[in-house]
Design a protein around this motif. Structure first.
Motif, PDB file in Angstrom:
ATOM      1  N   GLU A 192       9.445  -5.911  -0.062  1.00  0.00           N
ATOM      2  CA  GLU A 192       8.002  -6.139   0.148  1.00  0.00           C
ATOM      3  C   GLU A 192       7.177  -5.243   0.285  1.00  0.00           C
ATOM      4  O   GLU A 192       6.057  -5.247  -0.481  1.00  0.00           O
ATOM      5  CB  GLU A 192       7.926  -7.518   1.079  1.00  0.00           C
ATOM      6  N   LEU A 193       7.388  -4.289   0.971  1.00  0.00           N
ATOM      7  CA  LEU A 193       6.823  -3.183   1.214  1.00  0.00           C
ATOM      8  C   LEU A 193       6.410  -2.188   0.113  1.00  0.00           C
ATOM      9  O   LEU A 193       5.474  -1.580  -0.329  1.00  0.00           O
ATOM     10  CB  LEU A 193       7.248  -2.223   2.453  1.00  0.00           C
ATOM     11  N   ALA A 194       7.806  -2.132  -0.637  1.00  0.00           N
ATOM     12  CA  ALA A 194       7.597  -1.226  -1.970  1.00  0.00           C
ATOM     13  C   ALA A 194       6.718  -1.834  -2.886  1.00  0.00           C
ATOM     14  O   ALA A 194       6.026  -1.233  -3.510  1.00  0.00           O
ATOM     15  CB  ALA A 194       9.164  -1.476  -2.462  1.00  0.00           C
ATOM     16  N   GLN A 195       6.682  -3.414  -2.941  1.00  0.00           N
ATOM     17  CA  GLN A 195       5.800  -3.923  -3.881  1.00  0.00           C
ATOM     18  C   GLN A 195       4.414  -3.760  -3.572  1.00  0.00           C
ATOM     19  O   GLN A 195       3.563  -3.754  -4.386  1.00  0.00           O
ATOM     20  CB  GLN A 195       6.200  -5.523  -3.794  1.00  0.00           C
ATOM     21  N   VAL A 196       4.095  -3.887  -2.108  1.00  0.00           N
ATOM     22  CA  VAL A 196       2.735  -3.656  -1.815  1.00  0.00           C
ATOM     23  C   VAL A 196       2.358  -2.259  -2.121  1.00  0.00           C
ATOM     24  O   VAL A 196       1.120  -2.271  -2.600  1.00  0.00           O
ATOM     25  CB  VAL A 196       2.596  -3.870  -0.013  1.00  0.00           C
ATOM     26  N   ALA A 197       3.132  -1.254  -1.887  1.00  0.00           N
ATOM     27  CA  ALA A 197       2.877   0.166  -2.318  1.00  0.00           C
ATOM     28  C   ALA A 197       2.504   0.335  -3.669  1.00  0.00           C
ATOM     29  O   ALA A 197       1.582   0.806  -4.096  1.00  0.00           O
ATOM     30  CB  ALA A 197       4.117   1.265  -1.890  1.00  0.00           C
ATOM     31  N   ASP A 198       3.348  -0.412  -4.495  1.00  0.00           N
ATOM     32  CA  ASP A 198       3.168  -0.390  -6.025  1.00  0.00           C
ATOM     33  C   ASP A 198       1.789  -0.896  -6.166  1.00  0.00           C
ATOM     34  O   ASP A 198       0.833  -0.548  -7.101  1.00  0.00           O
ATOM     35  CB  ASP A 198       4.217  -1.109  -6.723  1.00  0.00           C
ATOM     36  N   GLU A 199       1.567  -2.143  -5.806  1.00  0.00           N
ATOM     37  CA  GLU A 199       0.235  -2.948  -6.111  1.00  0.00           C
ATOM     38  C   GLU A 199      -0.928  -2.190  -5.695  1.00  0.00           C
ATOM     39  O   GLU A 199      -2.139  -2.337  -6.263  1.00  0.00           O
ATOM     40  CB  GLU A 199       0.471  -4.208  -5.432  1.00  0.00           C
ATOM     41  N   HIS A 200      -0.904  -1.426  -4.667  1.00  0.00           N
ATOM     42  CA  HIS A 200      -2.158  -0.705  -3.955  1.00  0.00           C
ATOM     43  C   HIS A 200      -1.924   0.905  -4.260  1.00  0.00           C
ATOM     44  O   HIS A 200      -2.840   1.502  -3.704  1.00  0.00           O
ATOM     45  CB  HIS A 200      -2.159  -1.062  -2.656  1.00  0.00           C
ATOM     46  N   GLN A 201      -1.175   1.279  -5.181  1.00  0.00           N
ATOM     47  CA  GLN A 201      -0.914   2.644  -5.656  1.00  0.00           C
ATOM     48  C   GLN A 201      -0.910   3.489  -4.153  1.00  0.00           C
ATOM     49  O   GLN A 201      -1.499   4.505  -3.945  1.00  0.00           O
ATOM     50  CB  GLN A 201      -2.156   3.187  -6.285  1.00  0.00           C
ATOM     51  N   VAL A 202      -0.041   3.016  -3.361  1.00  0.00           N
ATOM     52  CA  VAL A 202       0.178   3.700  -2.006  1.00  0.00           C
ATOM     53  C   VAL A 202       1.518   4.682  -2.478  1.00  0.00           C
ATOM     54  O   VAL A 202       2.604   3.969  -2.637  1.00  0.00           O
ATOM     55  CB  VAL A 202       0.627   2.968  -0.914  1.00  0.00           C
ATOM     56  N   GLY A 203       1.393   5.943  -2.460  1.00  0.00           N
ATOM     57  CA  GLY A 203       2.525   6.992  -2.618  1.00  0.00           C
ATOM     58  C   GLY A 203       3.619   6.880  -1.601  1.00  0.00           C
ATOM     59  O   GLY A 203       3.259   6.777  -0.353  1.00  0.00           O
ATOM     60  N   TRP A 204       4.949   6.723  -1.829  1.00  0.00           N
ATOM     61  CA  TRP A 204       5.801   6.457  -0.726  1.00  0.00           C
ATOM     62  C   TRP A 204       7.201   7.176  -0.918  1.00  0.00           C
ATOM     63  O   TRP A 204       8.031   7.259  -0.389  1.00  0.00           O
ATOM     64  CB  TRP A 204       6.166   4.986  -0.547  1.00  0.00           C
ATOM     65  N   TYR A 205       7.082   8.103  -2.055  1.00  0.00           N
ATOM     66  CA  TYR A 205       8.299   8.793  -2.480  1.00  0.00           C
ATOM     67  C   TYR A 205       8.459  10.005  -1.616  1.00  0.00           C
ATOM     68  O   TYR A 205       7.435  10.791  -1.406  1.00  0.00           O
ATOM     69  CB  TYR A 205       8.383   9.186  -4.028  1.00  0.00           C
ATOM     70  N   MET A 206       9.590  10.131  -1.137  1.00  0.00           N
ATOM     71  CA  MET A 206       9.787  11.259  -0.119  1.00  0.00           C
ATOM     72  C   MET A 206      10.797  12.072  -0.737  1.00  0.00           C
ATOM     73  O   MET A 206      11.577  11.896  -1.557  1.00  0.00           O
ATOM     74  CB  MET A 206      10.283  10.738   1.200  1.00  0.00           C
ATOM     75  N   ASP A 207      10.949  13.404  -0.355  1.00  0.00           N
ATOM     76  CA  ASP A 207      11.994  14.398  -0.619  1.00  0.00           C
ATOM     77  C   ASP A 207      13.146  14.308   0.189  1.00  0.00           C
ATOM     78  O   ASP A 207      12.965  13.739   1.343  1.00  0.00           O
ATOM     79  CB  ASP A 207      11.427  15.857  -0.463  1.00  0.00           C
ATOM     80  N   GLY A 208      14.292  14.649  -0.158  1.00  0.00           N
ATOM     81  CA  GLY A 208      15.356  14.445   0.828  1.00  0.00           C
ATOM     82  C   GLY A 208      16.522  13.229   0.258  1.00  0.00           C
ATOM     83  O   GLY A 208      16.375  12.622  -0.701  1.00  0.00           O
ATOM     84  N   PRO A 209      17.348  12.973   1.061  1.00  0.00           N
ATOM     85  CA  PRO A 209      18.407  12.104   0.729  1.00  0.00           C
ATOM     86  C   PRO A 209      18.148  10.625   0.397  1.00  0.00           C
ATOM     87  O   PRO A 209      17.132  10.126   1.283  1.00  0.00           O
ATOM     88  CB  PRO A 209      19.575  12.152   1.693  1.00  0.00           C
ATOM     89  N   ARG A 210      18.257   9.904  -0.640  1.00  0.00           N
ATOM     90  CA  ARG A 210      18.180   8.642  -0.889  1.00  0.00           C
ATOM     91  C   ARG A 210      19.206   7.726  -0.757  1.00  0.00           C
ATOM     92  O   ARG A 210      20.300   8.200  -1.147  1.00  0.00           O
ATOM     93  CB  ARG A 210      17.180   8.230  -2.113  1.00  0.00           C
TER      94      ARG A 210
END
Length: 111
Positions: free
Chosen positions: A76-94
């Motif tokens: 749900e947080l990922a969806q909120v970030a997408d809907e509100h253009q909140v950048g959240w991608y990070m460097d490092g291991p995923r």
């Protein structure tokens, strides 16, 4: 730019409770195993400690519910970030989420 900082902070934090709940579940499983092995080693009747065992398993079930809620909130947080253009991608291991569930438990209980 502010949204990017907020998104990165949230993205970094979201894995912490996921891993913490997993670790709690692992520890409860270890407790159940240790208690059962201890009962067998002490040659106690099966009914000895049954209430405690039932509470441990009940707690594990409740942790599984918490785990599901935390996982759902992650999505749900990922969806909120997408809907509100909140950048959240990070460097490092995923963590790899590309493996589809098989419906088979990752381990088998010995008979």
């Amino acid at each position: 730019m502010k949204n990017m900082h907020v998104g990165v902070r949230v993205a970094r934090q979201v894995r912490t409770p996921e891993h913490a709940v997993d670790q709690a579940m692992i520890e409860v499983c270890r407790l159940v195993q240790t208690a059962l092995e201890g009962r067998v080693e002490a040659r106690l009747a099966a009914e000895v400690g049954q209430d405690a065992l039932a509470n441990m398993v009940r707690g594990l079930s409740q942790l599984a519910e918490v785990r599901g809620a935390v996982i759902a909130s992650h999505g749900e947080l990922a969806q909120v970030a997408d809907e509100h253009q909140v950048g959240w991608y990070m460097d490092g291991p995923r963590e790899d989420k590309t493996v589809p569930p098989t419906g088979v438990a990752p381990f088998a209980i010995a008979a």
